[in-house]
Design a protein around this motif. Sequence first.
Motif, mmCIF file in Angstrom:
data_model
loop_
_atom_site.group_PDB
_atom_site.id
_atom_site.type_symbol
_atom_site.label_atom_id
_atom_site.label_comp_id
_atom_site.label_asym_id
_atom_site.label_seq_id
_atom_site.Cartn_x
_atom_site.Cartn_y
_atom_site.Cartn_z
ATOM 1 N N GLY A 153 -0.048 1.764 -14.581
ATOM 2 C CA GLY A 153 0.211 1.569 -13.240
ATOM 3 C C GLY A 153 -0.799 0.822 -12.431
ATOM 4 N N GLU A 154 -0.515 0.326 -11.267
ATOM 5 C CA GLU A 154 -1.596 -0.707 -10.712
ATOM 6 C C GLU A 154 -2.628 -0.063 -10.030
ATOM 7 O OE1 GLU A 154 0.264 -4.316 -8.368
ATOM 8 O OE2 GLU A 154 1.481 -2.648 -7.855
ATOM 9 N N ASN A 155 -3.734 -0.541 -9.770
ATOM 10 C CA ASN A 155 -5.053 -0.051 -8.989
ATOM 11 C C ASN A 155 -4.313 0.746 -7.887
ATOM 12 O OD1 ASN A 155 -6.322 -2.687 -10.186
ATOM 13 N ND2 ASN A 155 -7.385 -0.713 -10.699
ATOM 14 N N GLY A 156 -4.622 1.816 -7.547
ATOM 15 C CA GLY A 156 -4.262 2.507 -6.404
ATOM 16 C C GLY A 156 -2.892 3.467 -6.538
ATOM 17 N N MET A 188 5.819 -1.234 -12.896
ATOM 18 C CA MET A 188 4.545 -1.121 -12.453
ATOM 19 C C MET A 188 4.389 -1.697 -10.801
ATOM 20 S SD MET A 188 2.031 -1.508 -15.737
ATOM 21 C CE MET A 188 0.618 -1.845 -14.470
ATOM 22 N N VAL A 189 4.997 -2.998 -11.015
ATOM 23 C CA VAL A 189 4.585 -3.988 -9.940
ATOM 24 C C VAL A 189 5.784 -4.138 -8.834
ATOM 25 C CG1 VAL A 189 3.793 -6.502 -9.297
ATOM 26 C CG2 VAL A 189 3.209 -5.343 -11.281
ATOM 27 N N LEU A 211 3.403 4.797 -12.964
ATOM 28 C CA LEU A 211 3.064 5.352 -11.543
ATOM 29 C C LEU A 211 3.103 4.039 -10.651
ATOM 30 C CD1 LEU A 211 0.331 7.831 -11.756
ATOM 31 C CD2 LEU A 211 2.681 8.262 -12.074
ATOM 32 N N ARG A 212 3.824 4.225 -9.438
ATOM 33 C CA ARG A 212 3.690 3.095 -8.515
ATOM 34 C C ARG A 212 3.531 3.630 -7.024
ATOM 35 N NH1 ARG A 212 8.406 -0.271 -9.104
ATOM 36 N NH2 ARG A 212 9.210 0.205 -7.047
ATOM 37 N N GLU A 268 9.676 -4.837 -19.253
ATOM 38 C CA GLU A 268 10.411 -3.725 -18.354
ATOM 39 C C GLU A 268 9.126 -2.898 -17.795
ATOM 40 O OE1 GLU A 268 13.419 0.044 -18.778
ATOM 41 O OE2 GLU A 268 12.552 -0.610 -20.496
ATOM 42 N N ILE A 269 7.892 -2.798 -18.537
ATOM 43 C CA ILE A 269 7.162 -1.762 -18.080
ATOM 44 C C ILE A 269 6.353 -2.512 -17.036
ATOM 45 C CG2 ILE A 269 4.816 -0.749 -18.679
ATOM 46 C CD1 ILE A 269 5.840 -0.750 -21.556
#
Length: 514
Positions: free
Chosen positions: A38-41, A240-241, A217-218, A235-236
């Motif tokens: 997942g991204e930061n945060g 994520m983004v 996670l997002r 796809e992942i």
Amino acid sequence: MPILLEMKNIHKVYPNGTAANRGVDLTVHEGEIHALVGENGAGKSTLMKILFGLEAPTDGTIEYKGHAVTFDGPRDAIKQGMGMVHQHFMLAPSLTVSENIVLGDEPKRGPFSLLRDRTKEFKDVEHLIKTYGLKVNMQAKVESIPVGQKQRVEILKVLYRGAKLIILDEPTAVLTPQETDELFDSIKALVSEGHTIIFITHKLREVMEISNRITVLRAGKSIATLNTKETNQEEISRLMVGRDVLFRVDKIPAEPKDTVLSVRKLGALDDKGADALRGVSFDIRGGEVLGVAGVEGNGQTELVEVITGLRKATSGEVRYQNKDLLSASVAEIRRMKVGHVPEDRQTAGASLTSSIAENLILDHYRNPEFKWGPFINQKKVKQFAKIMMETFDVRAQSEETMAGALSGGNLQKVVVARELSKNPLLLIASQPTRGVDIGAIEFIHREIIKRRDGGAAVMVVSAELSEVMALSDRIIVLYDGEIVAVLDNTPDLTEQEIGYYMLGIKKQELEATR
């Protein structure tokens, strides 16, 4: 495979109202390697802190081995057979490998168990090393072993305490390709011996290589859980983004101009007084990116610090636009349009007790655009900060949020935004995307190339070899404080080839490095 761990509807809301987790579900099967991305945060670290007893959930339940559990601290999690290897090593450098592994849980003997049982300690540690193929000299001081072996010591520490579920947080962040391959072999050996792995990483290529399943996670929510064999990086990253991500760095061939930075026969000492740089010489021209590759601890840090005025040289010269940098102060260097993204954003890159806005103008608050007579024009500062936060996707409640309250990735964006906003003629970027998610990596890479195309000279130092190769036009490799290779970044250059120089297996002739 039976279910080992279920985290259901996990919420975490901090007293200031920040919601880190908003209904996260995570199911981990026994004997699998489960990637968490997942991204930061996005909430990855918070979720793992809750699992390991470092944070208490606001809501939600955890079931482990079929039973509901609550942990008041890491010791409770360890007793249940969990272990966590943190991204930043928690080792005592002055102790031996063996002493680090058993620290706090040393085997005892004699009346009332008052004496330390060294024989049992060595026997137990040797058994772990042989069982899992985590080769390391248990008698060596930790300060003297390579970073890849330090990673193994951290894993051996949790194995010694009986961990069956092991959380690995960004375990390959500072490893060479060869060391990463060795780590993956060890992870597979752990799984074959009945262990379960939660693997947190930003490197989707590694996710595809090592994991069985992936949870994405997002924005604090679990978006999907995928079987690795049935998905791909595109796809992942999209999950994520929330959009398509360009994995390659799109750039035109460099058109180098005049030399901007010239380094000749540079020598410097490390913090312990030992030689860190020994006769380092190179040039960087305007309109090119020079990459610096090497296993951490081989002089990269000292090289950057000497150029940016943070460390004194013992010999040699550094000239910027034909001006002597070695005699200039840090403030003078900063005023010469030299940008510096330091490797440690917390200690050298930002003031954690200041706001985002204050950090963004940290060294150019004297500029006329931010002045109102003898005072700082707070309105202009806030306007500038809001633009930078939007441009660099800094996620916070406002520009007045304290830098110390930001996630590592968002703090990195603040530092990068400040340095790039000055349009430097020389940009020194050390670990520019460490701990940053793929969407932000794409943006930062694009901005660095934009500065190169605008005529700036850029030096990129990164533990991520893929990043060095993606951004650089030429690459120098540091080993034991010396340049052991100067390589043109051509299509036939591979990470493995650079890795041989990084590990000291190969070395160019002296004339070639010149």
